[in-house]
Design an enzyme around this catalytic site. Structure first.
Site, PDB file in Angstrom:
ATOM      1  N   ARG A 159       1.230 -12.830  -1.755  1.00 34.29           N
ATOM      2  CA  ARG A 159      -0.012 -12.477  -1.356  1.00 34.29           C
ATOM      3  C   ARG A 159      -0.743 -13.567  -2.210  1.00 34.29           C
ATOM      4  NH1 ARG A 159      -2.183  -9.697   3.555  1.00 34.29           N
ATOM      5  NH2 ARG A 159      -0.924  -8.236   3.837  1.00 34.29           N
ATOM      6  N   LYS A 212      -8.611  -2.260   0.736  1.00 34.35           N
ATOM      7  CA  LYS A 212      -8.389  -1.148   2.009  1.00 34.35           C
ATOM      8  C   LYS A 212      -9.903   0.571   1.317  1.00 34.35           C
ATOM      9  CE  LYS A 212      -6.502  -3.922   4.365  1.00 34.35           C
ATOM     10  NZ  LYS A 212      -7.581  -4.299   5.626  1.00 34.35           N
ATOM     11  N   ARG A 262       1.116  -1.510   0.060  1.00 37.24           N
ATOM     12  CA  ARG A 262       0.334   0.194  -0.144  1.00 37.24           C
ATOM     13  C   ARG A 262       0.947   0.755  -0.230  1.00 37.24           C
ATOM     14  NH1 ARG A 262      -2.295   0.882   4.617  1.00 37.24           N
ATOM     15  NH2 ARG A 262      -1.531  -0.930   5.584  1.00 37.24           N
ATOM     16  N   HIS A 274     -10.602  -3.760  12.152  1.00 38.66           N
ATOM     17  CA  HIS A 274      -9.760  -4.545  10.956  1.00 38.66           C
ATOM     18  C   HIS A 274      -9.567  -5.781  11.919  1.00 38.66           C
ATOM     19  CE1 HIS A 274      -5.890  -4.139   9.389  1.00 38.66           C
ATOM     20  NE2 HIS A 274      -5.991  -4.659   8.843  1.00 38.66           N
ATOM     21  N   LYS A 303      -3.520 -12.486  11.738  1.00 36.18           N
ATOM     22  CA  LYS A 303      -5.580 -12.272  11.649  1.00 36.18           C
ATOM     23  C   LYS A 303      -5.844 -13.337  10.854  1.00 36.18           C
ATOM     24  CE  LYS A 303      -6.636  -8.355  10.184  1.00 36.18           C
ATOM     25  NZ  LYS A 303      -5.157  -8.362   9.943  1.00 36.18           N
ATOM     26  N   THR A 304      -5.236 -13.516   9.599  1.00 34.42           N
ATOM     27  CA  THR A 304      -5.533 -14.744   8.638  1.00 34.42           C
ATOM     28  C   THR A 304      -4.974 -16.555   9.214  1.00 34.42           C
ATOM     29  OG1 THR A 304      -5.323 -13.255   6.563  1.00 34.42           O
ATOM     30  CG2 THR A 304      -5.522 -15.522   6.041  1.00 34.42           C
ATOM     31  N   SER A 310      -1.802  -5.998   9.448  1.00 26.97           N
ATOM     32  CA  SER A 310      -1.199  -6.958   8.012  1.00 26.97           C
ATOM     33  C   SER A 310       0.378  -7.355   8.901  1.00 26.97           C
ATOM     34  CB  SER A 310      -1.058  -6.328   7.002  1.00 26.97           C
ATOM     35  OG  SER A 310      -2.104  -6.164   6.968  1.00 26.97           O
ATOM     36  N   ASP A 355     -10.610 -10.646   7.696  1.00 29.22           N
ATOM     37  CA  ASP A 355      -9.502  -9.098   7.723  1.00 29.22           C
ATOM     38  C   ASP A 355     -10.705  -8.982   8.946  1.00 29.22           C
ATOM     39  OD1 ASP A 355      -7.706  -7.299   7.439  1.00 29.22           O
ATOM     40  OD2 ASP A 355      -7.783  -6.963   5.441  1.00 29.22           O
TER      41      ASP A 355
END
Length: 532
Positions: free
Chosen positions: A324, A200, A60, A219, A243-244, A239, A258
């Site tokens: 990713r 996002k 990003r 988030h 989390k995933t 990130s 997410d």
């Protein structure tokens, strides 16, 4: 000229976007795969995945993100965190982007953001790249065929990687731009092929809209006990904090990985897919996520692969550490078909502590949870943002400052009220370093993290002995079956206890200095939880 099998009632021409080449509305996954490969946008990988590169932008670009400063949002946007753009500059940007689009082919996806029909947002995403259309089709929620006949977008995103902004003319920082205009219900993205900007941008929209309705935008990932949506857990974190990985627990039902909302009815996923990091991913540790990298129509980003065998190299970070894979939720066997859950029973705040000070898990009071939520201490992981090449300790309020248009206290108060109303238990989990800081210590063992989370979620962790942490005041388990006792006391994992103490004092001071900005806006009980 239009093409595609599903043409909505409102077309781009109706929105004042005319003079384009072929417009492909709502193509299916096979059609988008075919278009991307024919156009040279990617390579067909093993199993039918699309192997794509995002070029120079492999993460990003938060410094190039702007909110248009109009009277309607003047008093509600957190301007210290959101760079303003003048309405006149946005109008010039839009005009010039439309000129850039003339005669070019575009791919349109009409999608939902939000699994709860009562609170969803109808979003149109217009992309210059076919594979971006495939990506966002995975990441947002796909309407039924019949629903597209009457689809009217509430917000439209236009993404043109080939368009370069002019800072002097468009009021931005560089040739890359992400501009949100809440009045015109438009988001413009230029000069970046990083697909994550699309998702996002939608998250930022919902983070502004939903709190105005009393809904907490989070988030976080989320799951619930199999067959029991009332036993829901949410996992806050930036990130790279897990989390995933941690929410994709085969013993629980995955709600999403997410972005979620917490309404008066419970938890709901904003998305229809997952966007998982693949660096060092293994079939043994994460079999289902690994399998998605060889699944038809999955989008694999920036991974190095063998040009003859097309084997993916999961350890090669020469392009970026932010490799990713994007895939729909149904690719995970235990994913919820509704993407809905109950009110969270457990709230997990994931932090990646690059200083190696924090314990692997700690139980917090609601006031301590607010303190750590507003602090949002973690480390930016390599590759997630441009220029980040190694973990960088940072405070990212609400565990997602780049996506928060409103002031942090708005989200903090919402979360505080919902915890009080529904009685959630709050935990802080460190997935970062132990035995020393980054460069000296080692990453927290994923096996230990999973064991501790399992004990927290099934309630057994509440039955073990705890000690009060001398530095942070929260409670830390002393012994947990299946976990090395030394790991539970970070100081014992360091070879030099005095060095640990010095590092811990340094982190305490960093917390206190950062939190000073929130003191005028918070309740006395949260102030009392602050570290002195």
């Amino acid at each position: 000229m239009t093409d595609g099998r599903v043409n909505p009632s409102q077309r781009l021409e109706d929105q004042g976007i005319a003079g384009l080449g072929r417009i492909y509305y709502n193509l299916s996954e096979p059609a988008l795969m075919d278009a991307a490969i024919r156009r040279g946008e990617g390579t067909l990988g093993k199993g039918g995945a699309l192997l794509a590169s995002t070029g120079s932008h492999t993460g990003r670009s938060p410094k190039d993100k702007f909110v248009v400063r109009t009277p309607s949002v003047e008093d509600s946007v957190w301007w210290e965190n959101n760079a303003p753009m003048a309405p006149e500059a946005f109008d010039r940007l839009y005009e010039d982007m439309l000129s850039h689009m003339k005669g070019r082919d575009y791919f349109v996806q009409d999608l939902y953001a939000g699994a709860d029909p009562e609170h969803r947002l109808d979003v149109r995403v217009v992309t210059e790249l076919a594979w971006h259309g495939l990506f966002i089709r995975h990441l947002l929620r796909r309407p039924e065929r019949s629903e597209l006949d009457d689809f009217i977008p509430e917000f439209t995103i236009i993404n043109c990687p080939g368009f370069k902004a002019d800072p002097a003319r468009h009021g931005c920082r560089s040739e890359t731009v992400i501009a949100l205009n809440f009045d015109r219900k438009l988001i413009l993205i230029g000069n970046t092929a990083y697909a994550g900007e699309n998702k996002k941008a939608v998250f930022t929209l919902l983070n502004y809209i939903l709190p105005g309705k009393g809904i907490m935008a989070m988030h976080c990932s989320a799951n619930h006990a199999i067959g029991n949506p009332d036993d829901t857990a949410v996992f806050f974190g930036l990130s790279g904090t897990g989390k995933t990985t941690l929410s994709a627990d085969p013993s629980r039902t995955l709600i999403g990985d997410d972005e979620h909302g917490w309404s008066g009815k419970g938890t709901f996923n904003f998305e229809g897919g997952c966007y998982a990091k693949t660096i060092n991913l293994s079939a043994e540790a994460e079999p289902e996520i690994y399998a998605t990298t060889h699944r038809f129509a999955s989008v694999v980003e920036n991974m190095v692969f063998d040009p003859e065998t097309f084997e993916l190299d999961f350890e090669d970070d020469s392009l970026t550490a932010n490799t990713r894979v994007a895939y729909p939720l149904e690719a995970i066997s235990n994913a919820s078909p509704t993407s809905l859950g109950g009110h969270p029973k457990s709230i997990i705040m994931l932090t990646c502590d690059a200083y190696g000070v924090l314990p692997p898990i700690a139980r917090m009071t609601p006031s301590q949870a607010m303190y750590h939520f507003l602090s949002g201490f973690t480390s930016k992981v390599a590759g997630t943002e441009r220029g980040v090449t190694e973990p960088q300790p940072t405070f990212s309020t609400c565990f997602g400052a780049p996506f928060m248009p409103r002031r942090p206290e708005v989200y903090g108060k919402l979360l505080q009220d919902k915890i009080a109303q529904h009685g959630a238990t709050c935990w802080l989990v460190n997935t970062g370093w132990t035995g020393g800081a980054y460069g000296t210590g080692s990453r927290m063992p994923i096996k230990a993290t999973r064991a501790l989370l399992t004990a927290a979620l099934d309630g057994s962790l509440n039955r073990v002995p705890f000690r009060k942490d001398a530095h942070f005041g929260f409670e830390v388990p002393v012994r947990v079956p299946g976990v090395d006792d030394r790991l539970l006391d970070p100081r014992q994992t360091w070879t030099d206890g005095a060095a640990y103490d010095a590092q811990a004092r340094k982190l305490v001071d960093m917390f206190a200095n950062n939190f000073a900005q929130y003191v005028p806006y918070i309740d006395d009980d949260v102030k009392a939880a602050a570290i002195s």
